[in-house]
Design a protein around this motif. Structure first.
Motif, PDB file in Angstrom:
ATOM      1  N   LEU A  54       0.828  -1.201   0.000  1.00  0.00           N
ATOM      2  CA  LEU A  54       0.000   0.000   0.000  1.00  0.00           C
ATOM      3  C   LEU A  54       0.864   1.253   0.000  1.00  0.00           C
ATOM      4  CD1 LEU A  54      -2.903   1.152   0.239  1.00  0.00           C
ATOM      5  CD2 LEU A  54      -2.567   1.123   2.723  1.00  0.00           C
ATOM      6  N   ILE A  55       0.555   2.172  -0.911  1.00  0.00           N
ATOM      7  CA  ILE A  55       1.303   3.427  -1.007  1.00  0.00           C
ATOM      8  C   ILE A  55       0.582   4.527  -0.228  1.00  0.00           C
ATOM      9  CG2 ILE A  55       2.313   5.125  -2.574  1.00  0.00           C
ATOM     10  CD1 ILE A  55       2.108   2.987  -4.800  1.00  0.00           C
ATOM     11  N   HIS A  56      -0.633   4.800  -0.623  1.00  0.00           N
ATOM     12  CA  HIS A  56      -1.499   5.794   0.035  1.00  0.00           C
ATOM     13  C   HIS A  56      -2.934   5.319  -0.098  1.00  0.00           C
ATOM     14  CE1 HIS A  56       1.082   9.338   0.879  1.00  0.00           C
ATOM     15  NE2 HIS A  56       1.736   9.027  -0.229  1.00  0.00           N
ATOM     16  N   TYR A  57      -3.785   5.866   0.761  1.00  0.00           N
ATOM     17  CA  TYR A  57      -5.206   5.586   0.610  1.00  0.00           C
ATOM     18  C   TYR A  57      -6.016   6.834   0.932  1.00  0.00           C
ATOM     19  CZ  TYR A  57      -5.558   5.065   5.705  1.00  0.00           C
ATOM     20  OH  TYR A  57      -5.531   5.284   7.063  1.00  0.00           O
ATOM     21  N   SER A  58      -7.278   6.789   0.545  1.00  0.00           N
ATOM     22  CA  SER A  58      -8.168   7.927   0.772  1.00  0.00           C
ATOM     23  C   SER A  58      -9.483   7.425   1.354  1.00  0.00           C
ATOM     24  CB  SER A  58      -8.441   8.668  -0.536  1.00  0.00           C
ATOM     25  OG  SER A  58      -9.465   9.617  -0.366  1.00  0.00           O
ATOM     26  N   TYR A  59      -9.994   8.154   2.344  1.00  0.00           N
ATOM     27  CA  TYR A  59     -11.262   7.791   2.956  1.00  0.00           C
ATOM     28  C   TYR A  59     -12.324   8.853   2.720  1.00  0.00           C
ATOM     29  CZ  TYR A  59      -8.739  10.341   6.639  1.00  0.00           C
ATOM     30  OH  TYR A  59      -7.992  11.250   7.336  1.00  0.00           O
ATOM     31  N   GLY A  60     -12.086   9.703   1.737  1.00  0.00           N
ATOM     32  CA  GLY A  60     -13.055  10.708   1.353  1.00  0.00           C
ATOM     33  C   GLY A  60     -12.371  11.816   0.583  1.00  0.00           C
ATOM     34  N   VAL A  61     -13.182  12.720   0.046  1.00  0.00           N
ATOM     35  CA  VAL A  61     -12.618  13.843  -0.699  1.00  0.00           C
ATOM     36  C   VAL A  61     -11.699  14.646   0.219  1.00  0.00           C
ATOM     37  CG1 VAL A  61     -13.166  16.004  -1.868  1.00  0.00           C
ATOM     38  CG2 VAL A  61     -14.572  13.973  -2.277  1.00  0.00           C
ATOM     39  N   LYS A  62     -10.481  14.835  -0.255  1.00  0.00           N
ATOM     40  CA  LYS A  62      -9.416  15.576   0.444  1.00  0.00           C
ATOM     41  C   LYS A  62      -8.938  14.887   1.719  1.00  0.00           C
ATOM     42  CE  LYS A  62     -10.688  20.028  -1.514  1.00  0.00           C
ATOM     43  NZ  LYS A  62     -11.017  21.441  -1.296  1.00  0.00           N
ATOM     44  N   ASP A  63      -9.376  13.660   1.985  1.00  0.00           N
ATOM     45  CA  ASP A  63      -8.933  12.898   3.145  1.00  0.00           C
ATOM     46  C   ASP A  63      -8.046  11.755   2.689  1.00  0.00           C
ATOM     47  OD1 ASP A  63     -12.173  13.297   4.603  1.00  0.00           O
ATOM     48  OD2 ASP A  63     -10.327  14.385   5.081  1.00  0.00           O
ATOM     49  N   THR A  64      -6.747  11.857   2.973  1.00  0.00           N
ATOM     50  CA  THR A  64      -5.819  10.826   2.555  1.00  0.00           C
ATOM     51  C   THR A  64      -4.858  10.498   3.683  1.00  0.00           C
ATOM     52  OG1 THR A  64      -4.166  12.359   1.656  1.00  0.00           O
ATOM     53  CG2 THR A  64      -5.924  11.648   0.159  1.00  0.00           C
ATOM     54  N   ASP A  65      -4.209   9.345   3.577  1.00  0.00           N
ATOM     55  CA  ASP A  65      -3.230   8.952   4.577  1.00  0.00           C
ATOM     56  C   ASP A  65      -2.193   8.042   3.937  1.00  0.00           C
ATOM     57  OD1 ASP A  65      -3.633   8.003   8.101  1.00  0.00           O
ATOM     58  OD2 ASP A  65      -1.921   8.817   6.983  1.00  0.00           O
ATOM     59  N   LYS A  66      -1.067   7.883   4.643  1.00  0.00           N
ATOM     60  CA  LYS A  66       0.046   7.124   4.097  1.00  0.00           C
ATOM     61  C   LYS A  66      -0.138   5.629   4.321  1.00  0.00           C
ATOM     62  CE  LYS A  66       3.398  10.811   4.900  1.00  0.00           C
ATOM     63  NZ  LYS A  66       4.657  11.192   5.601  1.00  0.00           N
ATOM     64  N   GLY A  67       0.480   4.858   3.407  1.00  0.00           N
ATOM     65  CA  GLY A  67       0.547   3.417   3.563  1.00  0.00           C
ATOM     66  C   GLY A  67       1.961   2.987   3.911  1.00  0.00           C
ATOM     67  N   GLU A  68       2.294   1.742   3.558  1.00  0.00           N
ATOM     68  CA  GLU A  68       3.599   1.158   3.908  1.00  0.00           C
ATOM     69  C   GLU A  68       4.778   1.812   3.206  1.00  0.00           C
ATOM     70  OE1 GLU A  68       3.821  -3.366   3.764  1.00  0.00           O
ATOM     71  OE2 GLU A  68       1.983  -2.978   2.620  1.00  0.00           O
ATOM     72  N   VAL A  69       4.571   2.207   1.941  1.00  0.00           N
ATOM     73  CA  VAL A  69       5.696   2.630   1.098  1.00  0.00           C
ATOM     74  C   VAL A  69       5.390   3.985   0.455  1.00  0.00           C
ATOM     75  CG1 VAL A  69       6.641   0.335   0.678  1.00  0.00           C
ATOM     76  CG2 VAL A  69       4.788   1.179  -0.772  1.00  0.00           C
ATOM     77  N   SER A  70       5.144   4.991   1.260  1.00  0.00           N
ATOM     78  CA  SER A  70       4.671   6.279   0.758  1.00  0.00           C
ATOM     79  C   SER A  70       5.787   7.248   0.342  1.00  0.00           C
ATOM     80  CB  SER A  70       3.796   6.949   1.817  1.00  0.00           C
ATOM     81  OG  SER A  70       4.537   7.122   3.013  1.00  0.00           O
TER      82      SER A  70
END
Lengths: 114, 114
Positions: free
Chosen positions: A45-61
């Motif tokens: 996982l690089i990054h993910y998003s849980y909504g518009v303008k809401d993102t967070d880092k993954g394992e290899v960001s």
């Protein structure tokens, strides 16, 4: 296929150039993900998003940024591409009642950094 | 530090026989597990999942077994068919975070011979 498209499907670029990959979904799912697949590592996982303008880092960001200005689009940017970022990139959406259930993946983007 | 491991890179079985793919994990916080199948040049497709409150889940020819004490899960395919030839990934997640982040194993390439 849960209406997921990725563009471009193939790209060759040179070290140091910026690259943006696009993931587009047609079903308004809240959660979207970017993974990379490399031999011997499976998918990470690089990054993910849980909504518009809401993102967070993954394992290899490191070396990657993302943006989500609309529900349907999730962009992955390599600010300055390196050869270690040569990989196959997959976008995924979560379509279950909880985000870890039944993630559907796009067809992938094959990126070669020379 | 690989939290999810598939120690067999490849497996070859005869059509009609059972295929058993194995997966081990180290993080005791994982409580939801999934198996994905991947053909070349395509994105992974969801096969079957299991929650940590169960030790077995069946869907047609596919059965997943979970042994929490051993931190081990396996996917059984019976009977195996040539169309099952693909790369199989196991993945794990923590429901508590409610992020849907999946940690994948390295994958096992299954070849089913006619």
């Amino acid at each position: 296929d849960a209406g997921i498209t990725q563009s471009p499907r193939h790209k060759v670029t040179e070290t140091g150039t910026p690259v943006t990959l696009r993931c587009h979904q047609t079903e308004n799912h809240r959660y979207m993900y970017w993974y990379r697949q490399d031999p011997g590592h499976g998918l990470r996982l690089i990054h993910y998003s849980y909504g518009v303008k809401d993102t967070d880092k993954g394992e290899v960001s490191d070396g990657y940024s993302v943006s989500r200005s609309k529900t349907e689009d999730f962009l992955l940017t390599l600010e300055s591409a390196t050869s270690s970022q040569t990989s196959v990139y997959f976008c995924a959406i979560s379509a279950g009642t909880t985000p870890q259930e039944t993630q559907y993946f796009g067809p992938g983007t094959r990126l070669l950094v020379l | 530090d690989q939290q999810v491991k598939q120690n067999s890179p490849s497996l070859s079985v005869q059509e009609g026989r059972i295929s058993i793919l194995n997966c081990d994990y180290t993080n005791s916080m994982f409580d939801y597990f999934l198996w994905y199948k991947k053909y070349p040049a395509e994105g992974p497709t969801f096969l079957i999942s299991i929650s940590s409150i169960k030790d077995k889940n069946e869907d047609g020819r596919f059965t997943v077994f979970l042994n929490k004490s051993a931190k081990h899960l396996s996917l059984h395919i019976v009977p195996s068919q040539p169309g099952d030839s693909a790369v199989y990934f196991c993945a794990a997640s923590e429901r508590a975070g409610n992020t849907g982040k999946l940690i994948f194993g390295q994958g096992t390439t299954l070849q089913v011979k006619p």
